[in-house]
Design an enzyme around this catalytic site. Structure first.
Site, mmCIF file in Angstrom:
data_model
loop_
_atom_site.group_PDB
_atom_site.id
_atom_site.type_symbol
_atom_site.label_atom_id
_atom_site.label_comp_id
_atom_site.label_asym_id
_atom_site.label_seq_id
_atom_site.Cartn_x
_atom_site.Cartn_y
_atom_site.Cartn_z
ATOM 1 C CE LYS A 255 2.978 -0.143 10.735
ATOM 2 N NZ LYS A 255 2.812 -0.576 9.306
ATOM 3 N N GLY B 111 0.966 1.520 6.104
ATOM 4 C CA GLY B 111 -0.125 0.559 6.029
ATOM 5 C C GLY B 111 -0.277 -0.180 7.350
ATOM 6 C CB THR C 263 -0.946 0.001 1.218
ATOM 7 O OG1 THR C 263 -1.580 -1.274 1.330
ATOM 8 C CG2 THR C 263 -2.007 1.093 1.086
ATOM 9 C CD GLU D 23 6.394 -0.833 9.039
ATOM 10 O OE1 GLU D 23 5.937 -1.551 9.948
ATOM 11 O OE2 GLU D 23 6.110 -0.993 7.830
HETATM 12 O O1 DER Z 1 4.678 -4.715 7.492
HETATM 13 C C1 DER Z 1 3.953 -3.741 7.656
HETATM 14 O O2 DER Z 1 3.759 -3.203 8.756
HETATM 15 C C2 DER Z 1 3.167 -3.258 6.476
HETATM 16 O O3 DER Z 1 2.797 -1.914 6.665
HETATM 17 C C3 DER Z 1 1.930 -4.113 6.384
HETATM 18 O O4 DER Z 1 1.328 -4.057 7.620
HETATM 19 C C4 DER Z 1 0.967 -3.670 5.303
HETATM 20 O O5 DER Z 1 1.396 -4.282 4.149
HETATM 21 P P1 DER Z 1 0.532 -4.184 2.794
HETATM 22 O O6 DER Z 1 0.323 -2.700 2.553
HETATM 23 O O7 DER Z 1 1.450 -4.806 1.770
HETATM 24 O O8 DER Z 1 -0.749 -4.923 2.997
#
Ligand code: DER
Length: 218
Positions: free
Chosen positions: A94, A82, A31, A103
């Site tokens: 996450k 995301g 995302t 993050e």
């Molecule tokens: O690894 C993470 O924290 C990413 O943000 C994950 O939670 C979301 O991944 P996606 O956008 O590929 O679904």
């Protein structure tokens, strides 16, 4: 509309929340990859980005967006990332992409956390998605035992070493009714670097991609 279409809609909608002439914090995942594409269209109007993973750094640089050192920045306005799951209190799980430590660090420095998701990530209670926990390699068996005592089933994520040289335990079978408490409890297990519950510092805004369009949850 595919799931990826809904991810893209949410990601591009985040552009309107990016103040101009500021530093933007960028998360990791598919995302966020759409968000980086969107950010590239205003790259001359921002100071640069702070990245949460080598994966995102590579994409940001490939699109000509300056990647800045977090240690050179006191505070910045918006972090966009995301989530694997998000509950009605904007608490998240996450770490599906194994970038949870950086993050959480970048999110901690940001004033506002904007979470961008497709509607499949919205859940009433966190825990159906196995909870990622980043662990110092020598402690992984001990931490797994401690996590199992909390009612989970910890499984070492095969073949994965994080950007920080650690390993990931994925904890299955949790139903997380008190995310803030559990996040603090797991943080206290010796050997844990970061856990994937983002509740002590939750999202501030959520952009949800749906077949009917993008919903903003404040
Ligand atoms: O690894 C993470 O924290 C990413 O943000 C994950 O939670 C979301 O991944 P996606 O956008 O590929 O679904």
């Amino acid at each position: 509309l595919t799931q990826d279409d809904m991810k893209r809609k949410a990601a591009w909608a985040a552009l309107e929340f990016i103040p101009r002439h500021t530093v933007v914090g960028v998360g990791t995942g598919s995302t966020v990859n759409h968000f980086i594409d969107a950010l590239a269209t205003i790259k001359d109007e921002i100071e640069g980005a702070v990245s949460s993973s080598e994966q995102s750094t590579t994409k940001l640089k490939a699109l000509g967006i300056p990647v800045l050192d977090l240690n050179a920045i006191e505070k910045f306005s918006v972090y966009v990332d995301g989530a694997d799951e998000i509950n009605p209190d904007k608490h998240m799980i996450k770490g599906g992409g194994a970038a949870l430590t950086r993050e959480k660090i970048v999110a901690a420095v940001a004033e506002t956390f904007i979470c961008i998701v497709d509607e499949s990530k919205q859940v009433p209670v966190l825990g159906r998605f196995p909870l990622p926990v980043e662990v110092i390699p020598m402690a992984s068996s001990y931490v797994a035992r401690e996590l199992n005592k909390l009612g989970g089933r910890a499984v070492l994520r095969a073949g994965v070493t994080t950007d920080n040289g650690n390993v990931i335990l994925d904890v299955f079978d949790l139903e997380i009714h008190h995310p803030i408490q559990l996040e603090a409890q797991i943080n206290n297990i010796v050997g844990v670097v970061t856990n994937g519950i983002f509740a002590i510092r939750a999202a501030d805004k959520v952009l949800v991609g749906t077949p009917e369009g993008t919903k903003l949850i404040k």
